[in-house]
Design an enzyme around this catalytic site. Structure first.
Site, short mmCIF file in Angstrom:
data_model
loop_
_atom_site.label_atom_id
_atom_site.label_comp_id
_atom_site.label_asym_id
_atom_site.label_seq_id
_atom_site.Cartn_x
_atom_site.Cartn_y
_atom_site.Cartn_z
N GLU A 147 -12.04 -9.85 15.07
CA GLU A 147 -12.77 -10.03 16.41
C GLU A 147 -14.34 -10.25 16.19
OE1 GLU A 147 -9.94 -8.21 19.60
OE2 GLU A 147 -11.47 -6.93 18.90
N GLU A 176 -15.92 -1.80 19.85
CA GLU A 176 -16.53 -1.17 21.02
C GLU A 176 -16.52 0.41 20.45
OE1 GLU A 176 -13.95 -2.35 24.19
OE2 GLU A 176 -15.11 -4.51 24.01
N GLY A 223 -15.11 -10.44 25.41
CA GLY A 223 -15.44 -10.35 26.78
C GLY A 223 -16.43 -10.98 27.00
N HIS A 227 -11.93 -0.65 16.59
CA HIS A 227 -12.47 -1.74 17.30
C HIS A 227 -14.05 -1.73 17.67
CE1 HIS A 227 -13.16 -3.84 21.36
NE2 HIS A 227 -12.06 -4.59 21.07
N ASN A 258 -4.82 -5.34 24.81
CA ASN A 258 -5.99 -4.19 24.71
C ASN A 258 -6.16 -3.83 26.16
OD1 ASN A 258 -7.75 -2.34 24.15
ND2 ASN A 258 -9.01 -3.57 22.95
N TRP A 259 -5.80 -3.05 26.83
CA TRP A 259 -5.97 -2.97 28.14
C TRP A 259 -7.41 -2.17 28.51
CZ3 TRP A 259 -0.59 -1.29 30.83
CH2 TRP A 259 0.22 -2.60 30.57
N LYS A 260 -7.96 -1.60 27.25
CA LYS A 260 -9.07 -0.79 27.31
C LYS A 260 -9.15 0.05 28.65
CE LYS A 260 -11.45 -5.12 25.03
NZ LYS A 260 -12.65 -5.70 25.08
N SER A 298 -11.98 -13.32 23.53
CA SER A 298 -11.80 -14.34 24.75
C SER A 298 -10.90 -15.29 24.48
CB SER A 298 -13.37 -15.11 24.89
OG SER A 298 -14.16 -13.91 25.40
N GLY A 341 -7.96 -8.90 25.44
CA GLY A 341 -8.55 -7.71 26.13
C GLY A 341 -8.33 -8.49 27.62
N GLY A 342 -9.28 -9.10 28.27
CA GLY A 342 -9.40 -9.47 29.53
C GLY A 342 -8.05 -10.35 30.07
P1 PGA Z 1 -11.51 -9.84 25.17
O1 PGA Z 1 -11.20 -8.79 24.35
O2 PGA Z 1 -10.08 -10.67 25.02
O3 PGA Z 1 -11.74 -9.57 26.53
O4 PGA Z 1 -12.37 -10.60 24.59
C1 PGA Z 1 -10.69 -8.73 23.15
C2 PGA Z 1 -10.75 -7.35 22.58
O5 PGA Z 1 -11.77 -6.62 22.59
O6 PGA Z 1 -9.96 -6.64 21.65
#
Ligand code: PGA
Length: 256
Positions: free
Chosen positions: A169, A99, A175, A97, A11-13, A215, A236-237
Protein backbone atom coordinates in the site's frame (compact mmCIF):
# COMPACT_ATOMS: atom_id res chain seq x y z
CA UNK A 1 -0.59 -21.13 -14.17
CA UNK A 2 -0.63 -19.52 -10.78
CA UNK A 3 -1.23 -21.36 -7.52
CA UNK A 4 -2.73 -18.25 -6.03
CA UNK A 5 -6.45 -17.58 -5.75
CA UNK A 6 -7.26 -13.90 -6.11
CA UNK A 7 -8.37 -12.20 -2.91
CA UNK A 8 -10.33 -9.02 -2.28
CA UNK A 9 -10.30 -7.72 1.30
CA UNK A 10 -12.39 -4.80 2.54
CA UNK A 11 -10.87 -2.61 5.25
CA UNK A 12 -13.81 -0.77 6.75
CA UNK A 13 -11.52 1.26 9.06
CA UNK A 14 -13.38 3.26 11.76
CA UNK A 15 -16.74 3.11 10.00
CA UNK A 16 -20.12 1.52 10.74
CA UNK A 17 -21.99 0.58 13.89
CA UNK A 18 -22.66 -3.13 14.42
CA UNK A 19 -26.09 -2.85 12.79
CA UNK A 20 -24.81 -0.89 9.76
CA UNK A 21 -21.95 -3.35 9.41
CA UNK A 22 -24.24 -6.37 9.65
CA UNK A 23 -26.52 -4.85 6.99
CA UNK A 24 -23.59 -4.39 4.59
CA UNK A 25 -22.35 -7.91 5.33
CA UNK A 26 -25.82 -9.31 4.61
CA UNK A 27 -25.88 -7.49 1.25
CA UNK A 28 -22.48 -8.94 0.38
CA UNK A 29 -23.56 -12.43 1.38
CA UNK A 30 -26.64 -12.17 -0.83
CA UNK A 31 -24.49 -11.52 -3.92
CA UNK A 32 -21.14 -13.10 -3.12
CA UNK A 33 -21.86 -15.58 -0.36
CA UNK A 34 -21.44 -18.68 -2.54
CA UNK A 35 -18.57 -17.54 -4.76
CA UNK A 36 -15.50 -19.71 -4.58
CA UNK A 37 -13.44 -18.54 -7.60
CA UNK A 38 -11.89 -15.80 -5.48
CA UNK A 39 -11.51 -15.26 -1.73
CA UNK A 40 -13.38 -12.40 -0.09
CA UNK A 41 -12.67 -11.00 3.38
CA UNK A 42 -14.26 -8.11 5.24
CA UNK A 43 -12.54 -6.35 8.14
CA UNK A 44 -15.04 -4.39 10.25
CA UNK A 45 -14.11 -2.52 13.43
CA UNK A 46 -13.75 -4.69 16.58
CA UNK A 47 -17.16 -3.63 17.85
CA UNK A 48 -18.87 -5.06 14.76
CA UNK A 49 -16.97 -8.36 14.48
CA UNK A 50 -19.59 -10.38 16.28
CA UNK A 51 -22.55 -8.99 14.31
CA UNK A 52 -20.72 -9.32 10.99
CA UNK A 53 -19.58 -12.83 11.89
CA UNK A 54 -23.21 -13.82 12.39
CA UNK A 55 -24.20 -12.27 9.06
CA UNK A 56 -21.40 -14.15 7.26
CA UNK A 57 -22.15 -17.50 8.88
CA UNK A 58 -22.55 -20.25 6.28
CA UNK A 59 -21.18 -18.08 3.45
CA UNK A 60 -17.78 -18.14 1.76
CA UNK A 61 -17.00 -14.56 2.89
CA UNK A 62 -14.42 -14.51 5.67
CA UNK A 63 -14.00 -12.28 8.70
CA UNK A 64 -10.90 -10.21 9.42
CA UNK A 65 -9.92 -7.73 12.14
CA UNK A 66 -8.00 -4.51 11.61
CA UNK A 67 -5.48 -4.89 14.41
CA UNK A 68 -4.34 -7.20 17.20
CA UNK A 69 -2.18 -6.90 20.31
CA UNK A 70 0.76 -9.33 20.61
CA UNK A 71 -0.08 -10.43 24.18
CA UNK A 72 -2.76 -12.96 25.00
CA UNK A 73 -4.30 -11.08 27.94
CA UNK A 74 -3.39 -8.66 30.69
CA UNK A 75 -3.09 -4.99 31.54
CA UNK A 76 -3.24 -3.48 28.06
CA UNK A 77 -6.13 -1.03 28.29
CA UNK A 78 -8.00 -0.64 25.03
CA UNK A 79 -6.33 -3.56 23.28
CA UNK A 80 -7.69 -6.81 21.80
CA UNK A 81 -5.78 -10.11 21.68
CA UNK A 82 -5.58 -12.84 19.06
CA UNK A 83 -7.51 -15.41 21.17
CA UNK A 84 -10.29 -12.83 21.62
CA UNK A 85 -10.48 -12.45 17.85
CA UNK A 86 -10.46 -16.20 17.31
CA UNK A 87 -13.35 -16.55 19.77
CA UNK A 88 -15.41 -14.41 17.37
CA UNK A 89 -14.51 -16.66 14.42
CA UNK A 90 -12.10 -14.12 12.96
CA UNK A 91 -9.70 -15.81 10.54
CA UNK A 92 -7.57 -12.89 9.29
CA UNK A 93 -6.06 -9.74 10.73
CA UNK A 94 -4.58 -6.62 9.15
CA UNK A 95 -1.19 -5.86 10.67
CA UNK A 96 1.04 -2.84 10.15
CA UNK A 97 -1.39 -0.68 8.21
CA UNK A 98 0.21 2.68 7.42
CA UNK A 99 -2.41 4.46 9.54
CA UNK A 100 -1.26 2.38 12.52
CA UNK A 101 2.36 3.12 11.71
CA UNK A 102 1.98 6.88 11.23
CA UNK A 103 -0.95 7.86 13.47
CA UNK A 104 -0.29 5.41 16.31
CA UNK A 105 3.48 5.13 16.20
CA UNK A 106 3.72 1.40 15.50
CA UNK A 107 7.28 0.30 14.84
CA UNK A 108 8.54 -2.55 12.69
CA UNK A 109 9.50 -4.43 15.87
CA UNK A 110 5.99 -4.13 17.32
CA UNK A 111 4.46 -5.17 14.01
CA UNK A 112 6.75 -8.21 14.02
CA UNK A 113 5.38 -9.22 17.45
CA UNK A 114 1.83 -8.90 16.12
CA UNK A 115 2.61 -11.06 13.08
CA UNK A 116 4.09 -13.75 15.33
CA UNK A 117 1.14 -13.61 17.75
CA UNK A 118 -1.37 -13.83 14.90
CA UNK A 119 0.36 -16.85 13.34
CA UNK A 120 0.68 -18.59 16.71
CA UNK A 121 -3.07 -18.25 17.15
CA UNK A 122 -4.02 -19.45 13.64
CA UNK A 123 -4.95 -15.97 12.45
CA UNK A 124 -3.67 -15.12 8.99
CA UNK A 125 -1.89 -11.78 9.00
CA UNK A 126 -2.46 -9.34 6.14
CA UNK A 127 0.85 -7.56 6.52
CA UNK A 128 0.88 -4.04 5.06
CA UNK A 129 4.02 -2.38 3.74
CA UNK A 130 4.52 0.73 1.63
CA UNK A 131 6.47 3.92 1.15
CA UNK A 132 5.48 7.54 1.74
CA UNK A 133 5.48 10.11 -1.05
CA UNK A 134 8.76 11.61 0.22
CA UNK A 135 10.37 8.16 0.22
CA UNK A 136 9.20 7.48 -3.33
CA UNK A 137 10.51 10.83 -4.52
CA UNK A 138 13.87 10.07 -2.91
CA UNK A 139 14.02 6.82 -4.87
CA UNK A 140 13.96 4.69 -1.70
CA UNK A 141 10.70 2.80 -2.30
CA UNK A 142 12.26 -0.66 -2.61
CA UNK A 143 14.57 -0.11 0.33
CA UNK A 144 11.69 0.99 2.57
CA UNK A 145 9.55 -1.97 1.53
CA UNK A 146 12.45 -4.37 2.09
CA UNK A 147 13.16 -3.01 5.57
CA UNK A 148 9.49 -3.20 6.60
CA UNK A 149 9.01 -6.69 5.19
CA UNK A 150 12.18 -8.22 6.62
CA UNK A 151 11.60 -6.68 10.05
CA UNK A 152 7.96 -7.77 10.21
CA UNK A 153 8.80 -11.36 9.24
CA UNK A 154 11.64 -12.01 11.68
CA UNK A 155 11.22 -15.39 13.32
CA UNK A 156 8.46 -16.52 10.94
CA UNK A 157 9.06 -20.11 9.84
CA UNK A 158 8.81 -21.36 6.29
CA UNK A 159 5.63 -23.32 7.15
CA UNK A 160 4.02 -20.27 8.74
CA UNK A 161 5.01 -18.03 5.83
CA UNK A 162 2.85 -19.99 3.41
CA UNK A 163 -0.24 -18.71 5.25
CA UNK A 164 0.81 -15.10 5.04
CA UNK A 165 -0.84 -12.36 2.97
CA UNK A 166 1.12 -9.21 2.11
CA UNK A 167 -0.46 -5.92 1.06
CA UNK A 168 1.58 -3.34 -0.80
CA UNK A 169 0.00 0.00 0.00
CA UNK A 170 1.88 3.08 -1.17
CA UNK A 171 0.98 5.57 1.57
CA UNK A 172 0.50 8.39 -0.96
CA UNK A 173 -2.23 6.38 -2.70
CA UNK A 174 -4.32 5.57 0.39
CA UNK A 175 -7.61 7.46 0.48
CA UNK A 176 -6.20 10.10 -1.87
CA UNK A 177 -7.70 8.98 -5.17
CA UNK A 178 -4.11 8.72 -6.50
CA UNK A 179 -3.56 5.17 -7.58
CA UNK A 180 -0.13 3.74 -8.35
CA UNK A 181 0.32 3.01 -12.04
CA UNK A 182 0.21 -0.67 -12.90
CA UNK A 183 3.93 -0.56 -13.67
CA UNK A 184 4.75 1.06 -10.33
CA UNK A 185 2.62 -1.50 -8.49
CA UNK A 186 3.87 -4.54 -10.43
CA UNK A 187 7.49 -3.49 -9.88
CA UNK A 188 7.06 -3.50 -6.10
CA UNK A 189 4.94 -6.66 -6.08
CA UNK A 190 7.57 -8.52 -8.10
CA UNK A 191 10.24 -7.20 -5.75
CA UNK A 192 8.28 -8.43 -2.70
CA UNK A 193 7.90 -11.88 -4.26
CA UNK A 194 11.65 -11.94 -4.86
CA UNK A 195 12.28 -11.06 -1.21
CA UNK A 196 9.92 -13.80 -0.06
CA UNK A 197 11.85 -16.25 -2.22
CA UNK A 198 15.09 -15.21 -0.53
CA UNK A 199 13.61 -15.22 2.97
CA UNK A 200 11.73 -18.52 2.67
CA UNK A 201 11.70 -20.46 -0.59
CA UNK A 202 10.43 -20.17 -4.13
CA UNK A 203 7.60 -22.59 -3.32
CA UNK A 204 6.50 -20.36 -0.44
CA UNK A 205 6.82 -17.13 -2.42
CA UNK A 206 4.66 -18.59 -5.17
CA UNK A 207 1.87 -19.26 -2.66
CA UNK A 208 1.79 -15.94 -0.77
CA UNK A 209 -0.86 -13.53 -2.03
CA UNK A 210 0.36 -9.98 -2.51
CA UNK A 211 -2.52 -7.49 -2.54
CA UNK A 212 -2.44 -3.95 -3.86
CA UNK A 213 -4.02 -1.23 -1.71
CA UNK A 214 -4.48 2.48 -2.27
CA UNK A 215 -7.53 3.96 -4.03
CA UNK A 216 -8.43 0.69 -5.74
CA UNK A 217 -11.77 1.21 -7.48
CA UNK A 218 -13.91 -0.59 -10.07
CA UNK A 219 -12.44 1.76 -12.70
CA UNK A 220 -8.80 0.80 -12.12
CA UNK A 221 -9.11 -2.72 -10.68
CA UNK A 222 -9.06 -4.78 -13.89
CA UNK A 223 -5.75 -3.37 -15.05
CA UNK A 224 -4.11 -3.80 -11.64
CA UNK A 225 -5.47 -7.32 -11.18
CA UNK A 226 -4.13 -8.38 -14.58
CA UNK A 227 -0.53 -7.90 -13.41
CA UNK A 228 1.38 -11.08 -12.82
CA UNK A 229 2.23 -10.44 -9.15
CA UNK A 230 -0.94 -8.59 -8.10
CA UNK A 231 -3.11 -11.20 -6.44
CA UNK A 232 -5.94 -8.99 -5.25
CA UNK A 233 -6.72 -5.84 -3.35
CA UNK A 234 -6.98 -4.39 0.14
CA UNK A 235 -9.76 -1.88 -0.32
CA UNK A 236 -10.74 1.00 1.96
CA UNK A 237 -13.18 3.57 0.56
CA UNK A 238 -14.66 1.36 -2.16
CA UNK A 239 -15.42 -1.41 0.37
CA UNK A 240 -17.92 0.67 2.33
CA UNK A 241 -20.76 0.15 -0.13
CA UNK A 242 -21.93 -3.18 -1.45
CA UNK A 243 -22.14 -2.05 -5.05
CA UNK A 244 -18.51 -0.94 -5.51
CA UNK A 245 -17.13 -3.80 -3.43
CA UNK A 246 -19.08 -6.38 -5.44
CA UNK A 247 -17.79 -4.78 -8.64
CA UNK A 248 -14.24 -5.20 -7.36
CA UNK A 249 -14.86 -8.84 -6.53
CA UNK A 250 -16.33 -9.32 -10.02
CA UNK A 251 -13.22 -7.71 -11.51
CA UNK A 252 -11.12 -10.24 -9.58
CA UNK A 253 -13.30 -13.09 -10.83
CA UNK A 254 -12.90 -11.84 -14.41
CA UNK A 255 -9.12 -11.69 -13.92
CA UNK A 256 -8.88 -15.36 -12.89
P1 PGA B 1 -8.34 3.21 0.18
O1 PGA B 1 -7.68 2.51 1.48
O2 PGA B 1 -8.83 2.11 -0.71
O3 PGA B 1 -9.45 4.06 0.74
O4 PGA B 1 -7.26 4.01 -0.46
C1 PGA B 1 -6.91 1.35 1.36
C2 PGA B 1 -6.38 0.96 2.74
O5 PGA B 1 -6.00 1.85 3.50
O6 PGA B 1 -6.30 -0.24 3.09
Amino acid sequence: MTLRKKLIAGNWKMNKTPSDAAALAAELVATLGKRTEVDVIVCPPFTALEAVGRALDGSTVKLGAQNVHPETSGAFTGEISAPMLRALFTTHVIVGHSERRTLFGETDAFINQKVLAALKNQLRPILCVGESLAERELGSTLKVVQTQLEAALQGVSREQAAGLIVAYEPVWAIGTGKVATTDQAQEVHGFIRGLLTKLFAETVAQRVRILYGGSMKPANAAELLAQKDIDGGLVGGASLEARSFVELVNAAIAAV
